[in-house]
Design a protein around this motif. Sequence first.
Motif, mmCIF file in Angstrom:
data_model
loop_
_atom_site.group_PDB
_atom_site.id
_atom_site.type_symbol
_atom_site.label_atom_id
_atom_site.label_comp_id
_atom_site.label_asym_id
_atom_site.label_seq_id
_atom_site.Cartn_x
_atom_site.Cartn_y
_atom_site.Cartn_z
ATOM 1 N N LYS A 41 0.826 -1.204 0.000
ATOM 2 C CA LYS A 41 0.000 0.000 0.000
ATOM 3 C C LYS A 41 0.866 1.262 0.000
ATOM 4 C CE LYS A 41 -3.701 -0.159 2.539
ATOM 5 N NZ LYS A 41 -4.636 -0.128 3.706
ATOM 6 N N VAL A 42 1.908 1.262 0.842
ATOM 7 C CA VAL A 42 2.800 2.422 0.911
ATOM 8 C C VAL A 42 3.600 2.565 -0.383
ATOM 9 C CG1 VAL A 42 4.814 3.405 2.079
ATOM 10 C CG2 VAL A 42 2.949 2.426 3.422
ATOM 11 N N ALA A 43 4.076 1.446 -0.924
ATOM 12 C CA ALA A 43 4.839 1.485 -2.182
ATOM 13 C C ALA A 43 3.995 2.081 -3.301
ATOM 14 C CB ALA A 43 5.304 0.080 -2.552
ATOM 15 N N LYS A 44 2.737 1.677 -3.368
ATOM 16 C CA LYS A 44 1.824 2.199 -4.392
ATOM 17 C C LYS A 44 1.580 3.693 -4.207
ATOM 18 C CE LYS A 44 -2.725 1.277 -6.434
ATOM 19 N NZ LYS A 44 -3.958 0.427 -6.335
ATOM 20 N N THR A 45 1.422 4.115 -2.945
ATOM 21 C CA THR A 45 1.191 5.530 -2.639
ATOM 22 C C THR A 45 2.403 6.378 -3.027
ATOM 23 O OG1 THR A 45 -0.280 4.975 -0.797
ATOM 24 C CG2 THR A 45 0.692 7.187 -0.793
ATOM 25 N N ILE A 46 3.595 5.923 -2.682
ATOM 26 C CA ILE A 46 4.820 6.658 -2.998
ATOM 27 C C ILE A 46 5.007 6.767 -4.512
ATOM 28 C CG2 ILE A 46 7.343 6.649 -2.844
ATOM 29 C CD1 ILE A 46 7.028 5.247 -0.118
ATOM 30 N N SER A 160 0.190 8.739 9.398
ATOM 31 C CA SER A 160 -0.726 8.043 8.510
ATOM 32 C C SER A 160 -0.281 8.226 7.064
ATOM 33 C CB SER A 160 -2.138 8.599 8.688
ATOM 34 O OG SER A 160 -2.171 9.966 8.263
ATOM 35 N N LEU A 161 -0.950 7.544 6.142
ATOM 36 C CA LEU A 161 -0.643 7.718 4.719
ATOM 37 C C LEU A 161 -0.903 9.155 4.274
ATOM 38 C CD1 LEU A 161 -1.949 4.470 2.986
ATOM 39 C CD2 LEU A 161 0.368 5.387 2.872
ATOM 40 N N ARG A 165 1.752 11.901 2.637
ATOM 41 C CA ARG A 165 1.538 12.717 1.437
ATOM 42 C C ARG A 165 1.863 14.179 1.714
ATOM 43 N NH1 ARG A 165 -3.328 9.575 1.380
ATOM 44 N NH2 ARG A 165 -3.221 7.878 -0.151
ATOM 45 N N ASP A 166 1.414 14.665 2.863
ATOM 46 C CA ASP A 166 1.688 16.063 3.235
ATOM 47 C C ASP A 166 3.188 16.297 3.386
ATOM 48 O OD1 ASP A 166 -1.021 16.573 3.259
ATOM 49 O OD2 ASP A 166 -1.238 16.331 5.431
ATOM 50 N N MET A 167 3.858 15.371 4.041
ATOM 51 C CA MET A 167 5.301 15.493 4.232
ATOM 52 C C MET A 167 6.023 15.502 2.895
ATOM 53 S SD MET A 167 7.932 12.803 6.012
ATOM 54 C CE MET A 167 9.713 13.080 5.938
ATOM 55 N N PHE A 168 5.609 14.591 2.018
ATOM 56 C CA PHE A 168 6.249 14.471 0.706
ATOM 57 C C PHE A 168 6.132 15.776 -0.082
ATOM 58 C CE2 PHE A 168 6.645 13.127 -3.701
ATOM 59 C CZ PHE A 168 7.730 12.265 -3.640
#
Length: 207
Positions: A41-46, A160-161, A165-168
Motif C-alpha cells: 500500500k505504501v509502495a503504491k502511494t509513494i 498516517s498515509l 503525502r503532506d510530508m512528501f
Amino acid sequence: MEKNLKIFLIVLTAAIVLMILWGAASYFSKGRRKGRAAEKKVAKTIAKMGKKDNVRIINNAFLPLYKKTIEIDHLVFGRFGVLVVETKGISGVVSGKGKKLTHKVGTKVHKLYNPQLQNKTHMDNVIHHLKKGGFVSTPVYGAVVFTDKDIILEENVGMSLEQLRDMFERLDDKGCNQDVLYHYFQKLQITNPFKKFFHKFSRKDWD
C-alpha cells in the motif's frame, strides 16, 4: 569417525529443515501477511506521489550493515535527496516513549520496539553509505508510516498515509540526481539469498 560424521550430517540436515519450516510458517503468518499488505500500500502511494517528478524507489532494500544485513521497507530517491520509510500494518493503540512502546489491541497488550529508533538505524546506515559514495551533502529524511485505519498513535510515534503525502509535498528541491542515487544503492544491495533468509529468520519485529 565415519559414524560420527553421518550423525553430524543427519543432525545438520534436520536443523536446516526445521529452520526452513519455521521460516515458512513465519512468512505466511497473519502478522507477516498484514505487514506485506501494508508495504504494498505504501509502495503504491509513494509511486503515485512521485510520478510527476520521476522519483525512484527501491522497496525491501537489503543493505550491508558491518557483517550483517539491514532491510529497509522503502528507499525513495528524488531531487530532495533520500527518504527512508518504515511501514507498519498494525491496528490498536500505540503509546509510550523510549526503546519499547506499548501496543494494545483489544485486551491484549505487548511491547513494540520503537519504530522511530528502528528507522533511525536505517537512516544512519543510508547516511554511512552516502558518505562512502561521496554524496556527503545529500539530505536524508525519515518517515514511519502506519497504514491501518484502526490505529491510534501518540505524537511522534508515526504518521498516517495522508500525513506521508503532506510530508512528501513539503520536501524541498535540493538539486539531487535521483537516478545516480538510485543506481548507487541498487549496486549496494545484498543479493545473496541465504543472507536474506537468515536476516528474515532472525528478525524479531515483523509487525
